[in-house]
Write an enzyme that holds these catalytic residues in place. Structure first.
Site, PDB file in Angstrom:
ATOM      1  N   LYS A  81      60.573  80.441 -78.198  1.00  0.00           N
ATOM      2  CA  LYS A  81      61.024  81.808 -77.946  1.00  0.00           C
ATOM      3  C   LYS A  81      61.694  81.880 -76.576  1.00  0.00           C
ATOM      4  O   LYS A  81      61.220  81.282 -75.601  1.00  0.00           O
ATOM      5  CB  LYS A  81      59.821  82.753 -78.013  1.00  0.00           C
ATOM      6  CG  LYS A  81      60.159  84.232 -77.859  1.00  0.00           C
ATOM      7  CD  LYS A  81      58.891  85.071 -77.974  1.00  0.00           C
ATOM      8  CE  LYS A  81      59.151  86.558 -77.794  1.00  0.00           C
ATOM      9  NZ  LYS A  81      57.909  87.356 -77.912  1.00  0.00           N
ATOM     10  N   SER A 156      57.674  90.993 -81.045  1.00  0.00           N
ATOM     11  CA  SER A 156      58.916  90.568 -80.422  1.00  0.00           C
ATOM     12  C   SER A 156      59.311  89.124 -80.718  1.00  0.00           C
ATOM     13  O   SER A 156      60.415  88.701 -80.353  1.00  0.00           O
ATOM     14  CB  SER A 156      58.805  90.751 -78.898  1.00  0.00           C
ATOM     15  OG  SER A 156      57.775  89.936 -78.347  1.00  0.00           O
ATOM     16  N   SER A 180      52.955  90.566 -80.824  1.00  0.00           N
ATOM     17  CA  SER A 180      54.311  90.028 -80.933  1.00  0.00           C
ATOM     18  C   SER A 180      54.422  88.726 -81.713  1.00  0.00           C
ATOM     19  O   SER A 180      55.518  88.351 -82.109  1.00  0.00           O
ATOM     20  CB  SER A 180      54.903  89.816 -79.540  1.00  0.00           C
ATOM     21  OG  SER A 180      55.275  91.035 -78.963  1.00  0.00           O
TER      22      SER A 180
END
Length: 473
Positions: A81, A156, A180
């Site tokens: 990420k 996220s 997330s």
């Protein structure tokens, strides 16, 4: 080897690579080709590391052929990420002001995976600084759900979950500050674990003592989650909660052996007054039936006192305002409206209100501890409906079974935020599909720092159904 290596789990790739049945170069080439083909449709990467990945794969192949000792993840592709630091590779935090940021060092979790032979193939999408449950940003646009272009990936860590669900790479490093990892895992039908506090060292946390964010694994199977945990877990001097933390045999624990006899699972569909869609309620009931079929004793618990979004927000948004107020003042014109509004939300949170929220956090921890003294695991839906529309506004209404509700966060994922604050391990597992054809997730919560037992129960649940055979088209 016959077939597409992109459809193999990391656990399946490991022996094939070690036994010279498939080359790390073949795997990397297939993964990068799939990423390039799907990126225009899914938009799950900010950066692809094609040249670097192929060079790493060639080096991995030479080690295999020369008979050198191989790491736990030798030659296996991984995505990271784009808020997790990667040495020499852009880390943008999903934000325009950082579009050219190149870290000088890897985050500890990334360094550990690399030391075990994992090959970085790309940086996955994130909203600015991982700040919401949807994955979009002025930097890159919107990330689409792996199952439907009309739906959000969740967030996220939306890019991480989509990359795994679509078969681009078997392993993904994500993060989780309020759900997330688990929210996009549920939206895309993959496994997302938020481990116990301290199990994986967090080298980028600015306030390690009251931190509630985690660097986490996202994978297609529980066995692959255990592989990542085995590689990333262990103490590091940067994180006081990791010091003295042994790394148990996560891989052995995740083998689906035995059953759940003698285990009590406490369950609750939602905190009082919070909705659950008909499809999620049905999948949750079917999941409880599977757990009972494995021998677990089930007992319902009250969700009263778990509607904690205001507490989470007071803590989390105060941190964001402290970190990002200067950034917003200087670069607000290139940041998203949602990010700017969230930073502003903490303007009126006083020091006293913040400390009261921290007191409430301690009370919540003790409440969860008391529940897990009665039972071995907690069970609840990860999210209350399937993935939201692709153009969902964080500050807009959320629709559940035709009814509009006025706030996304407490109505869509009331059950993920509590365990960021308490530090207990929580995992989202695929457990069914809605009538819209989209995945539904079950969340299991384990005893504090008993992540290995949570993985054992998760592996047994995963083996009780055939959902892994169903993939996005």
């Amino acid at each position: 080897m016959n077939g597409d290596p992109c459809l193999l789990s990391a656990s399946e790739l490991r022996p094939l690579i070690a036994n010279k049945q498939i080359s790390p170069v073949e795997v990397a080439r297939a993964v990068l080709a799939r990423a390039e083909a799907l990126q225009p449709k899914l938009n799950c990467f900010i950066t692809l590391c094609g040249d670097e990945a192929m060079e790493a794969a060639r080096q991995a192949e030479r080690k295999v052929m020369s008979g050198e000792p191989l790491g736990l993840l030798h030659g296996i592709p991984v995505t990271v990420k784009d808020i997790v630091n990667t040495k020499g590779v852009k880390t943008t935090f999903g934000a325009v002001p950082y579009k050219d940021n190149v870290p000088a060092e890897d985050a500890v979790a990334v360094a550990k995976l690399r030391s075990e032979g994992a090959i970085l193939v790309g940086k996955t999408t994130t909203p600015e600084f991982g700040s919401k449950c949807l994955t979009d940003s002025p930097l890159f646009g919107r990330t689409r759900n792996a199952w439907s272009a009309e739906r959000s990936s969740g967030g996220s860590s939306g890019g991480a979950a989509v990359a795994v669900a679509s078969g681009i790479a078997p392993l993904a490093i994500a993060t989780d500050g309020g759900g997330s990892t688990r929210i996009p895992a549920a939206c895309n039908g993959v496994v997302g674990l938020k481990q116990s506090n301290g199990v994986i060292a967090h080298s980028q946390a600015l306030d390690v003592f009251s931190n509630q964010t985690y660097v986490t694994p996202t994978t297609h199977t529980v066995a692959d989650t255990a592989l990542m945990m085995q590689a990333m877990a262990g103490e590091d001097a940067c994180d006081p909660w990791s010091i003295g933390m042994p790394a148990p045999d996560f891989i052995g624990s995740a083998a689906p052996r035995g059953d759940l006899r003698g285990q009590k699972i406490l369950f609750c569909a939602s905190p009082p007054g919070r909705p659950v869609s008909i499809d999620v309620a049905a999948a949750f009931k079917a999941s409880l039936d599977r757990l009972a079929g494995l021998g677990a004793e089930l007992e319902e618990f009250s969700g009263a006192g778990f509607d904690i979004e205001p507490i989470w927000r007071a803590i989390n948004h105060t941190v964001w305002r402290t970190r990002f107020a200067k950034l917003v003042a200087e670069h607000g014109e290139v940041l998203s409206e949602a990010f700017v509004r969230q930073v502003a939300l903490a303007t009126n949170v006083s020091g006293v209100a913040y400390q009261e929220a921290m007191f409430a956090r301690t009370a919540l921890f003790r409440r969860v501890q008391s529940l897990l003294a009665r039972g071995h695991l907690l069970a609840m839906p990860t999210i209350t409906r399937t993935a939201l529309p692709i153009d969902q506004d964080l500050f807009g209404k959320i629709e559940i079974d035709g009814v509009q509700f006025d706030s996304v966060r407490p109505h869509w994922f009331p059950w993920t935020m509590p365990f960021n604050m308490t530090g207990h391990p929580a995992i989202s597992l695929p457990c069914g599909f809605g009538r819209d054809g989209l995945p539904i997730g079950l969340q299991l919560v384990g005893r504090f720092r008993d992540d290995a037992e949570l993985l054992r129960a998760s592996a047994l649940f995963e083996a009780s159904h055939d959902l892994l055979a169903r993939r996005p088209k």
